[in-house]
Design an enzyme around this catalytic site. Structure first.
Site, PDB file in Angstrom:
ATOM      1  N   THR A   1      -2.122  41.110 -88.144  1.00  0.00           N
ATOM      2  CA  THR A   1      -0.692  41.243 -87.839  1.00  0.00           C
ATOM      3  C   THR A   1      -0.445  40.644 -86.461  1.00  0.00           C
ATOM      4  O   THR A   1      -1.091  41.051 -85.488  1.00  0.00           O
ATOM      5  CB  THR A   1      -0.287  42.732 -87.851  1.00  0.00           C
ATOM      6  OG1 THR A   1      -0.700  43.300 -89.086  1.00  0.00           O
ATOM      7  CG2 THR A   1       1.217  42.889 -87.707  1.00  0.00           C
TER       8      THR A   1
ATOM      9  N   LEU B   1      -2.014  46.598 -96.858  1.00  0.00           N
ATOM     10  CA  LEU B   1      -2.786  47.729 -97.393  1.00  0.00           C
ATOM     11  C   LEU B   1      -2.600  48.975 -96.541  1.00  0.00           C
ATOM     12  O   LEU B   1      -2.302  48.901 -95.350  1.00  0.00           O
ATOM     13  CB  LEU B   1      -4.265  47.378 -97.529  1.00  0.00           C
ATOM     14  CG  LEU B   1      -5.118  47.125 -96.281  1.00  0.00           C
ATOM     15  CD1 LEU B   1      -5.516  48.395 -95.562  1.00  0.00           C
ATOM     16  CD2 LEU B   1      -6.364  46.355 -96.679  1.00  0.00           C
ATOM     17  N   ARG B   2      -2.767  50.118 -97.207  1.00  0.00           N
ATOM     18  CA  ARG B   2      -2.702  51.397 -96.500  1.00  0.00           C
ATOM     19  C   ARG B   2      -4.114  51.869 -96.254  1.00  0.00           C
ATOM     20  O   ARG B   2      -4.918  51.913 -97.196  1.00  0.00           O
ATOM     21  CB  ARG B   2      -1.969  52.432 -97.360  1.00  0.00           C
ATOM     22  CG  ARG B   2      -0.538  52.070 -97.718  1.00  0.00           C
ATOM     23  CD  ARG B   2      -0.083  52.853 -98.934  1.00  0.00           C
ATOM     24  NE  ARG B   2      -0.917  52.567-100.103  1.00  0.00           N
ATOM     25  CZ  ARG B   2      -0.976  53.307-101.197  1.00  0.00           C
ATOM     26  NH1 ARG B   2      -0.250  54.401-101.299  1.00  0.00           N
ATOM     27  NH2 ARG B   2      -1.765  52.985-102.229  1.00  0.00           N
TER      28      ARG B   2
ATOM     29  N   CYS C   1      -2.595  50.713 -86.639  1.00  0.00           N
ATOM     30  CA  CYS C   1      -1.571  49.695 -86.936  1.00  0.00           C
ATOM     31  C   CYS C   1      -0.175  50.077 -86.468  1.00  0.00           C
ATOM     32  O   CYS C   1       0.374  49.449 -85.570  1.00  0.00           O
ATOM     33  CB  CYS C   1      -1.551  49.400 -88.434  1.00  0.00           C
ATOM     34  SG  CYS C   1      -3.019  48.521 -88.974  1.00  0.00           S
TER      35      CYS C   1
HETATM   36  N1  LIG Z   1      -6.511  48.538 -90.655  1.00  0.00           N
HETATM   37  C1  LIG Z   1      -5.556  48.342 -91.530  1.00  0.00           C
HETATM   38  O1  LIG Z   1      -5.361  49.124 -92.436  1.00  0.00           O
HETATM   39  C2  LIG Z   1      -4.666  47.135 -91.431  1.00  0.00           C
HETATM   40  C3  LIG Z   1      -3.639  46.947 -92.364  1.00  0.00           C
HETATM   41  C4  LIG Z   1      -2.811  45.833 -92.269  1.00  0.00           C
HETATM   42  C5  LIG Z   1      -2.992  44.939 -91.222  1.00  0.00           C
HETATM   43  N2  LIG Z   1      -3.977  45.172 -90.300  1.00  0.00           N
HETATM   44  C6  LIG Z   1      -4.149  44.187 -89.225  1.00  0.00           C
HETATM   45  O2  LIG Z   1      -5.415  43.572 -89.419  1.00  0.00           O
HETATM   46  C7  LIG Z   1      -6.015  43.255 -88.171  1.00  0.00           C
HETATM   47  C8  LIG Z   1      -7.376  43.912 -88.075  1.00  0.00           C
HETATM   48  O3  LIG Z   1      -7.206  45.314 -88.047  1.00  0.00           O
HETATM   49  P1  LIG Z   1      -8.447  46.312 -88.179  1.00  0.00           P
HETATM   50  O4  LIG Z   1      -7.872  47.661 -88.271  1.00  0.00           O
HETATM   51  O5  LIG Z   1      -9.360  45.837 -89.248  1.00  0.00           O
HETATM   52  O6  LIG Z   1      -9.143  46.075 -86.747  1.00  0.00           O
HETATM   53  P2  LIG Z   1     -10.650  46.393 -86.351  1.00  0.00           P
HETATM   54  O7  LIG Z   1     -10.671  46.448 -84.872  1.00  0.00           O
HETATM   55  O8  LIG Z   1     -11.136  47.548 -87.164  1.00  0.00           O
HETATM   56  O9  LIG Z   1     -11.471  45.103 -86.840  1.00  0.00           O
HETATM   57  C9  LIG Z   1     -11.465  43.871 -86.201  1.00  0.00           C
HETATM   58  C10 LIG Z   1     -12.893  43.331 -86.255  1.00  0.00           C
HETATM   59  O10 LIG Z   1     -12.916  41.957 -85.884  1.00  0.00           O
HETATM   60  C11 LIG Z   1     -14.130  41.714 -85.185  1.00  0.00           C
HETATM   61  N3  LIG Z   1     -13.985  40.448 -84.460  1.00  0.00           N
HETATM   62  C12 LIG Z   1     -13.216  40.175 -83.380  1.00  0.00           C
HETATM   63  N4  LIG Z   1     -13.320  38.861 -83.044  1.00  0.00           N
HETATM   64  C13 LIG Z   1     -14.176  38.298 -83.937  1.00  0.00           C
HETATM   65  C14 LIG Z   1     -14.671  36.991 -84.132  1.00  0.00           C
HETATM   66  N5  LIG Z   1     -14.320  35.983 -83.330  1.00  0.00           N
HETATM   67  N6  LIG Z   1     -15.542  36.774 -85.131  1.00  0.00           N
HETATM   68  C15 LIG Z   1     -15.914  37.784 -85.948  1.00  0.00           C
HETATM   69  N7  LIG Z   1     -15.480  39.047 -85.815  1.00  0.00           N
HETATM   70  C16 LIG Z   1     -14.609  39.309 -84.828  1.00  0.00           C
HETATM   71  C17 LIG Z   1     -14.284  42.955 -84.320  1.00  0.00           C
HETATM   72  O11 LIG Z   1     -15.615  43.106 -83.877  1.00  0.00           O
HETATM   73  C18 LIG Z   1     -13.837  44.039 -85.295  1.00  0.00           C
HETATM   74  O12 LIG Z   1     -14.919  44.553 -86.039  1.00  0.00           O
HETATM   75  C19 LIG Z   1      -5.016  43.727 -87.126  1.00  0.00           C
HETATM   76  O13 LIG Z   1      -4.172  42.668 -86.780  1.00  0.00           O
HETATM   77  C20 LIG Z   1      -4.233  44.801 -87.855  1.00  0.00           C
HETATM   78  O14 LIG Z   1      -2.956  44.992 -87.290  1.00  0.00           O
HETATM   79  C21 LIG Z   1      -4.822  46.212 -90.402  1.00  0.00           C
END
Ligand SMILES: NC(=O)c1ccc[n+]([C@@H]2O[C@H](COP(=O)([O-])OP(=O)(O)OC[C@H]3O[C@@H](n4cnc5c(N)ncnc54)[C@H](O)[C@@H]3O)[C@@H](O)[C@H]2O)c1
Length: 442
Positions: free
Chosen positions: A122, A153-154, A264
């Site tokens: 996002t 996703l939720r 999020c």
């Molecule tokens: N968690 C959710 O349910 C959800 C839902 C919709 C959207 N999002 C969006 O998705 C994105 C990720 O959210 P999340 O909750 O999974 O975050 P998170 O912090 O759990 O995961 C991000 C991962 O990316 C890894 N990372 C960072 N830079 C990297 C790189 N260069 N190469 C490889 N790995 C790398 C980090 O080590 C981390 O494990 C955000 O923008 C969030 O807003 C998340």
């Protein structure tokens, strides 16, 4: 199709497993070596319903593997999902998009054949244009396309929602990019019941932010009504039910409680509020600022309810706090309202003892200073008050809990700050039940 998923956190790891389940060959790229090793060994680094089964299945089937090496992904895949984190900047002024920029910057020069980069993180509107500039300057080969495919996703339903999304949004600018999206999601689109919404990239960026903004507006609306009901002696659950019958309003997202949290919604609304302010959209800024203000007031409102239920100052009191995760179905404690409440209770001199079926380890890591219990029985034993802070079914729907807990507590007072329990079973077992925006039941 050969795909990579760059960033295997709460979104990326279940997405990678879901892509393998759809039949793709998947490589997950994760910078955190320990997380990467755990995933590769079929061990989820966090709890997410049904994720472990799928991870074990496809690390076993050979369709899913993990690496820390971006080059391996660049060589292997034709389509690269980017699902790295976009935390709030330290000053609160929008997203820190360094992970997204970093991932694209390291991937693009390594590509040696045409490929599609599909962003799922996002981001602030305008980020895709910045990434396109990186591709334009750093790509060594022609035919590197960029698509923005925000994720809806939720958490707690990540696997189910990845396999059965309610929509696929793709912000793109070329027929090749559209073809790649149609190919990677072909098994889902073939079901015929999922809308593929193709837009330009800025529309896809705003669409995702607007979805979260609307959801939080609904949550804050009903929470504001809970405040009105508290003062007026009305019942907000009945109000939510009654107004939600109107299809223009609906029942989704209308359960009053302690407010939204997690990795999020809080940061997405904060970043969007800042961005719309920057863009000069004043009314949008005012609306979203009010949504945030209501949410910020929920944990203090829960403390007020707890004090009212206890009938005297809570300083020195032991409070069983059931729940640490920001919501049921996940071990995620990022910006968890339950832990926010625990902190406020400590400030008031009370001693919360926290139990959560899945999130204890994560909560302990984030807040080692708080007290934890290994079982629900241990948490409630001798408690002056029980507070339900995360709506796990084992707290809300187990008919044995009110009876078993009744004999262990010092006083039978349940404060349910999620408005999630059916109070009858508790009242029958001799409890007083307090919920936000509702008269107490005895
Ligand atoms: N968690 C959710 O349910 C959800 C839902 C919709 C959207 N999002 C969006 O998705 C994105 C990720 O959210 P999340 O909750 O999974 O975050 P998170 O912090 O759990 O995961 C991000 C991962 O990316 C890894 N990372 C960072 N830079 C990297 C790189 N260069 N190469 C490889 N790995 C790398 C980090 O080590 C981390 O494990 C955000 O923008 C969030 O807003 C998340």
């Amino acid at each position: 199709m050969r795909v990579s998923v760059i960033g295997c956190g709460h979104l990326g790891a279940p997405h990678a497993a879901a892509m393998a389940e759809l039949g793709h060959e998947v490589i997950g790229v994760e910078l955190d070596a320990e997380k990467c090793r755990a995933l590769g060994a079929g061990k989820p680094p966090f709890y997410e319903a049904s994720f472990e089964e799928l991870l074990v299945k496809h690390t076993g089937s050979g369709r899913l593997r993990f690496t820390t090496d971006m080059r391996e992904a660049a060589d292997f895949a034709d389509l690269h999902f980017v699902s790295v984190g976009t935390p709030l900047r330290k000053d609160g002024n929008g997203y820190d998009v360094a992970q997204v920029i970093g991932a694209v910057r390291s991937l693009v020069p390594l590509l040696s054949r045409p490929a599609t980069i599909v962003g799922k993180s996002t981001v602030t509107v305008g980020t895709v244009a910045r990434l396109q500039e990186i591709i334009d300057t750093d790509a060594q080969v022609p035919g590197v396309d960029l698509v923005w495919n925000p994720e809806f996703l939720r958490e707690g339903h990540a696997v189910q929602d990845s396999l059965f999304p309610d929509r696929i949004v793709a912000g793109l600018t070329s027929p090749q990019a559209r073809a790649a999206i149609e190919e990677v999601y072909a098994p889902i689109l073939a079901r015929g019941d999922v809308a593929l919404i193709v837009t330009d990239p800025p529309t896809a960026e705003v669409l995702k932010s607007a979805a979260n903004a609307f959801l939080t507006t609904k949550i804050s609306f009903i929470n504001a009504m809970a405040q009105v009901c508290d003062i007026a002696g009305a019942d907000v659950n009945a109000v939510a039910y009654g107004i939600g019958i109107d299809p223009r309003i609906g029942h989704g997202g209308m359960r009053p409680g302690i407010g939204y949290g997690g990795g999020c919604l809080p940061k997405d609304v904060a970043a969007f509020t800042h961005r719309v302010g920057e863009l000069g959209a004043q009314e949008a800024h005012q609306l979203l600022s009010a949504v945030e203000a209501v949410n910020a007031g929920r944990a203090p409102a829960a403390v007020t309810l707890i004090e009212k239920a206890h009938g005297s100052p809570i300083s020195g009191r032991t409070i069983a706090l059931l729940g640490a995760a920001f919501k049921a179905g996940t071990s995620d404690v990022r910006d968890s309202p339950a832990l926010r409440l625990a902190g406020l209770l400590v400030e008031r001199g009370a001693r919360p003892v926290i139990y959560d079926p899945e999130a204890l380890a994560a909560a302990r890591m984030l807040h080692p200073e708080l007290a934890y219990a290994e079982t629900v029985e241990q948490a409630v034993t001798g408690a002056d008050l029980v507070v339900l802070a995360t709506e796990w079914p084992e707290f809300t729907s187990d008919p044995k809990l009110p009876i078993a807990a009744a004999d262990l507590v010092a006083s039978r007072v349940l404060v349910d700050v999620r408005n999630a329990v059916e109070s009858d079973a508790w009242v029958a077992a001799g409890w007083e039940v307090w919920q936000l925006g509702r008269p107490p039941r005895r």
